[in-house]
Write a protein that holds these residues in place. Structure first.
Motif, short mmCIF file in Angstrom:
data_model
loop_
_atom_site.label_atom_id
_atom_site.label_comp_id
_atom_site.label_asym_id
_atom_site.label_seq_id
_atom_site.Cartn_x
_atom_site.Cartn_y
_atom_site.Cartn_z
N MET A 1 -41.10 41.02 -39.39
CA MET A 1 -40.23 41.97 -40.13
C MET A 1 -40.34 41.32 -41.83
SD MET A 1 -36.36 42.77 -39.81
CE MET A 1 -36.48 42.62 -37.99
N SER A 2 -40.34 42.12 -42.64
CA SER A 2 -40.59 42.01 -44.14
C SER A 2 -39.16 41.43 -44.50
CB SER A 2 -40.98 43.07 -44.86
OG SER A 2 -40.11 43.92 -45.12
N ALA A 3 -39.09 40.79 -45.86
CA ALA A 3 -38.23 40.42 -46.47
C ALA A 3 -37.43 41.53 -47.00
CB ALA A 3 -38.45 39.46 -47.65
N ASN A 4 -37.92 42.54 -47.41
CA ASN A 4 -37.15 43.66 -47.71
C ASN A 4 -36.38 44.50 -46.70
OD1 ASN A 4 -38.38 43.78 -50.31
ND2 ASN A 4 -40.15 45.26 -49.75
N ILE A 5 -36.89 44.30 -45.42
CA ILE A 5 -36.04 44.87 -44.18
C ILE A 5 -35.03 44.02 -44.15
CG2 ILE A 5 -36.16 45.40 -41.85
CD1 ILE A 5 -38.90 46.28 -42.01
N ASP A 6 -35.29 42.61 -44.10
CA ASP A 6 -33.91 41.55 -43.91
C ASP A 6 -32.98 41.99 -44.84
OD1 ASP A 6 -35.52 40.58 -41.91
OD2 ASP A 6 -36.30 38.97 -43.16
N LYS A 7 -33.23 42.17 -46.14
CA LYS A 7 -32.41 42.38 -47.32
C LYS A 7 -31.49 43.60 -46.98
CE LYS A 7 -34.71 40.01 -51.09
NZ LYS A 7 -35.11 40.23 -52.38
N THR A 8 -32.40 44.73 -46.54
CA THR A 8 -31.78 45.82 -46.33
C THR A 8 -30.76 45.77 -45.16
OG1 THR A 8 -33.59 47.05 -47.22
CG2 THR A 8 -31.92 48.31 -45.78
N LEU A 9 -31.02 45.24 -44.22
CA LEU A 9 -30.25 44.93 -42.85
C LEU A 9 -28.97 44.34 -43.32
CD1 LEU A 9 -32.69 44.77 -40.08
CD2 LEU A 9 -31.29 46.57 -40.61
N ALA A 10 -29.05 43.10 -43.97
CA ALA A 10 -28.10 42.20 -44.41
C ALA A 10 -27.12 43.09 -45.51
CB ALA A 10 -28.47 41.00 -45.20
N ALA A 11 -27.69 44.10 -46.22
CA ALA A 11 -26.75 44.83 -46.98
C ALA A 11 -25.97 45.77 -46.09
CB ALA A 11 -27.40 45.45 -47.97
N LEU A 12 -26.49 46.28 -45.10
CA LEU A 12 -26.01 47.30 -44.31
C LEU A 12 -25.04 46.68 -43.27
CD1 LEU A 12 -28.93 49.75 -43.83
CD2 LEU A 12 -26.90 50.31 -45.35
N ALA A 13 -25.22 45.39 -43.20
CA ALA A 13 -24.30 44.51 -41.87
C ALA A 13 -22.72 44.76 -42.21
CB ALA A 13 -24.64 43.10 -42.07
N ASP A 14 -22.36 45.02 -43.55
CA ASP A 14 -21.15 45.08 -43.79
C ASP A 14 -20.32 46.32 -43.79
OD1 ASP A 14 -18.54 45.64 -46.00
OD2 ASP A 14 -18.67 43.50 -45.37
N PRO A 15 -19.22 46.99 -43.02
CA PRO A 15 -18.87 48.12 -42.89
C PRO A 15 -18.57 48.89 -44.26
CG PRO A 15 -17.23 46.59 -41.84
CD PRO A 15 -18.50 45.94 -42.30
N CYS A 16 -18.00 48.09 -45.00
CA CYS A 16 -17.72 48.64 -46.64
C CYS A 16 -18.97 49.18 -47.19
CB CYS A 16 -16.85 47.73 -47.43
SG CYS A 16 -15.16 47.05 -46.82
N ARG A 17 -20.05 48.30 -47.24
CA ARG A 17 -21.17 48.60 -47.86
C ARG A 17 -21.65 49.74 -47.26
NH1 ARG A 17 -21.41 42.77 -48.50
NH2 ARG A 17 -22.77 42.73 -46.90
N ARG A 18 -21.73 49.83 -45.92
CA ARG A 18 -22.34 51.30 -44.99
C ARG A 18 -21.50 52.26 -45.62
NH1 ARG A 18 -22.06 47.32 -40.66
NH2 ARG A 18 -20.40 48.54 -40.00
N ARG A 19 -20.13 52.33 -45.51
CA ARG A 19 -19.40 53.33 -46.17
C ARG A 19 -19.88 53.83 -47.51
NH1 ARG A 19 -17.36 57.98 -45.74
NH2 ARG A 19 -15.32 58.58 -46.68
#
Length: 109
Positions: A1-19
């Protein structure tokens, strides 16, 4: 898995950021608008937006009339690599589960 995917998933891990991603998917918003809609303080929203910007999910711009105002939009193609990875992973699982199903349903001779 690439670092970009890791960053994206980390950013989307928080419910406020997903909203926030859902809201920005409808239309661009100012940081203050997002904070109000999400019930967050301005500093908390700023931290979320900074992380989302670092991960490549959002872009910020400034209206010509006021450089203090920041308008956030989803970055086009920001999740393309994640989508490809999910599709590839799903294909592996579909193949594996189909083989398992065939094995389970195989009648003994």
């Amino acid at each position: 898995m690439s670092a970009n995917i890791d960053k994206t998933l980390a950013a989307l891990a928080d419910p406020c950021r997903r909203r926030a991603v859902e809201l920005l998917g409808r239309q661009p918003h100012r940081a203050g608008e997002l904070a109000d809609m999400l019930g967050l303080s301005a500093p908390a929203m700023g931290r979320h937006l900074r992380l989302m910007k670092q991960s490549g999910l959002v872009e910020e711009s400034h209206p010509e009339f006021d450089a203090r105002v920041r308008v956030y939009t989803l970055r086009e193609g920001a999740m393309a690599e994640l989508k490809r990875w999910l599709a590839d992973t799903e294909a592996v699982w579909v193949t594996q589960l189909a083989a398992f199903k065939a094995h389970v349903e195989k009648k003994p001779q």
